[in-house]
Design a protein around this motif. Structure first.
Motif, PDB file in Angstrom:
ATOM      1  N   GLN A  78       0.865  -1.184   0.000  1.00 18.30           N
ATOM      2  CA  GLN A  78       0.000   0.000   0.000  1.00 18.30           C
ATOM      3  C   GLN A  78       0.905   1.238   0.000  1.00 18.30           C
ATOM      4  O   GLN A  78       1.079   1.884   1.023  1.00 18.30           O
ATOM      5  CB  GLN A  78      -0.910  -0.010   1.230  1.00 18.30           C
ATOM      6  CG  GLN A  78      -1.835  -1.195   1.308  1.00 18.30           C
ATOM      7  CD  GLN A  78      -2.864  -1.200   0.190  1.00 18.30           C
ATOM      8  OE1 GLN A  78      -3.369  -0.154  -0.200  1.00 18.30           O
ATOM      9  NE2 GLN A  78      -3.167  -2.364  -0.330  1.00 18.30           N
ATOM     10  N   VAL A  79       1.470   1.530  -1.164  1.00 19.47           N
ATOM     11  CA  VAL A  79       2.464   2.595  -1.277  1.00 19.47           C
ATOM     12  C   VAL A  79       1.791   3.954  -1.379  1.00 19.47           C
ATOM     13  O   VAL A  79       0.910   4.164  -2.214  1.00 19.47           O
ATOM     14  CB  VAL A  79       3.381   2.363  -2.504  1.00 19.47           C
ATOM     15  CG1 VAL A  79       4.379   3.485  -2.644  1.00 19.47           C
ATOM     16  CG2 VAL A  79       4.078   1.022  -2.393  1.00 19.47           C
ATOM     17  N   ILE A  80       2.235   4.855  -0.527  1.00 12.44           N
ATOM     18  CA  ILE A  80       1.793   6.236  -0.569  1.00 12.44           C
ATOM     19  C   ILE A  80       2.851   6.996  -1.356  1.00 12.44           C
ATOM     20  O   ILE A  80       4.042   6.912  -1.037  1.00 12.44           O
ATOM     21  CB  ILE A  80       1.651   6.807   0.855  1.00 12.44           C
ATOM     22  CG1 ILE A  80       0.598   6.024   1.619  1.00 12.44           C
ATOM     23  CG2 ILE A  80       1.331   8.296   0.809  1.00 12.44           C
ATOM     24  CD1 ILE A  80       0.616   6.249   3.104  1.00 12.44           C
ATOM     25  N   SER A  81       2.423   7.713  -2.384  1.00 16.51           N
ATOM     26  CA  SER A  81       3.363   8.484  -3.196  1.00 16.51           C
ATOM     27  C   SER A  81       2.780   9.865  -3.461  1.00 16.51           C
ATOM     28  O   SER A  81       1.606  10.114  -3.181  1.00 16.51           O
ATOM     29  CB  SER A  81       3.653   7.758  -4.516  1.00 16.51           C
ATOM     30  OG  SER A  81       2.471   7.662  -5.294  1.00 16.51           O
ATOM     31  N   VAL A  82       3.627  10.745  -3.986  1.00 15.73           N
ATOM     32  CA  VAL A  82       3.187  12.105  -4.323  1.00 15.73           C
ATOM     33  C   VAL A  82       3.674  12.478  -5.712  1.00 15.73           C
ATOM     34  O   VAL A  82       4.607  11.874  -6.245  1.00 15.73           O
ATOM     35  CB  VAL A  82       3.692  13.150  -3.296  1.00 15.73           C
ATOM     36  CG1 VAL A  82       3.080  12.908  -1.929  1.00 15.73           C
ATOM     37  CG2 VAL A  82       5.201  13.180  -3.238  1.00 15.73           C
ATOM     38  N   ALA A  83       3.045  13.503  -6.253  1.00 19.61           N
ATOM     39  CA  ALA A  83       3.444  14.051  -7.549  1.00 19.61           C
ATOM     40  C   ALA A  83       4.652  14.964  -7.355  1.00 19.61           C
ATOM     41  O   ALA A  83       4.866  15.490  -6.258  1.00 19.61           O
ATOM     42  CB  ALA A  83       2.289  14.834  -8.162  1.00 19.61           C
ATOM     43  N   PRO A  84       5.431  15.183  -8.406  1.00 20.19           N
ATOM     44  CA  PRO A  84       6.613  16.044  -8.303  1.00 20.19           C
ATOM     45  C   PRO A  84       6.291  17.489  -7.920  1.00 20.19           C
ATOM     46  O   PRO A  84       7.138  18.193  -7.378  1.00 20.19           O
ATOM     47  CB  PRO A  84       7.254  15.985  -9.684  1.00 20.19           C
ATOM     48  CG  PRO A  84       6.425  15.106 -10.516  1.00 20.19           C
ATOM     49  CD  PRO A  84       5.296  14.588  -9.719  1.00 20.19           C
TER      50      PRO A  84
END
Length: 141
Positions: A78-84
Motif C-alpha cells: 500500500q504505497v503512498i506516493s506524491v506528484a513532483p
C-alpha cells in the motif's frame, strides 16, 4: 514552499529492487547505498516499498530466514506516493500523518525517485536557515 521535485535534483539515482529478490539481497542493497528503504519495481512499475522496518517486523522478529524469503512476501504494497509538484511542506505533513519515513515521487506512472523524512528535515531546516540569514542581513542594512 518548494516542490519536492527540486529536492530530487540533489539525489542521484533511483535505487530499487525486483520483488523476486531475496530479503538478504535487499538488505545488502540497503547497506550498499546507505538508505533505509528501496522501491520495489516490476517491469518499470512501482509495486511496493521494502524498508528496514519491514525486515525487523516481518523477518527478524518472526524468526524467518532472509536468505530464502522473497521481498514480495514482506514488502509494503500500500504505497503512498506524491506528484513532483507537491510541496516539501505537504510531503512532511503527509509523512507525519501517515507515519511513514520514505515517500516515492511519481509522475503519472513514471517513478522519479524517493525521499526520506531526513531529506525533508534537512531541506526544511536549510530553508529556515537561509530565511534567518536573509533577515539578519536585511536588518543589519
Amino acid at each position: 514552499m518548494r516542490p519536492i521535485s527540486d529536492l530530487l535534483q540533489k539525489h542521484h539515482g533511483i535505487w530499487s529492487l525486483h520483488p523476486q529478490e531475496t530479503v538478504f539481497a535487499a538488505l545488502k542493497t540497503l547497506a550498499d547505498h546507505n538508505v533505509g528503504a528501496l522501491m520495489v519495481m516490476d517491469a518499470g512499475r512501482l509495486v511496493g516499498v521494502f524498508s528496514e522496518r519491514d525486515y525487523t517486523r516481518k523477518v527478524a522478529l518472526a524468526g524467518k530466514n532472509s536468505r530464502e524469503l522473497k521481498v514480495q512476501d514482506i514488502m509494503t504494497t500500500q504505497v503512498i506516493s506524491v506528484a513532483p509538484s507537491t510541496s516539501t511542506d505537504e510531503c512532511m505533513a503527509l509523512m507525519s500523518q501517515r507515519k511513514i519515513r520514505h515517500l516515492p515521487i511519481v509522475d503519472g506512472t513514471r517513478v522519479m525517485g524517493m525521499v526520506s523524512i531526513r531529506d525533508l528535515m534537512d531541506e526544511i531546516l536549510q530553508e529556515r536557515e537561509d530565511t534567518i540569514q536573509h533577515l539578519q542581513t536585511y536588518i543589519a542594512g
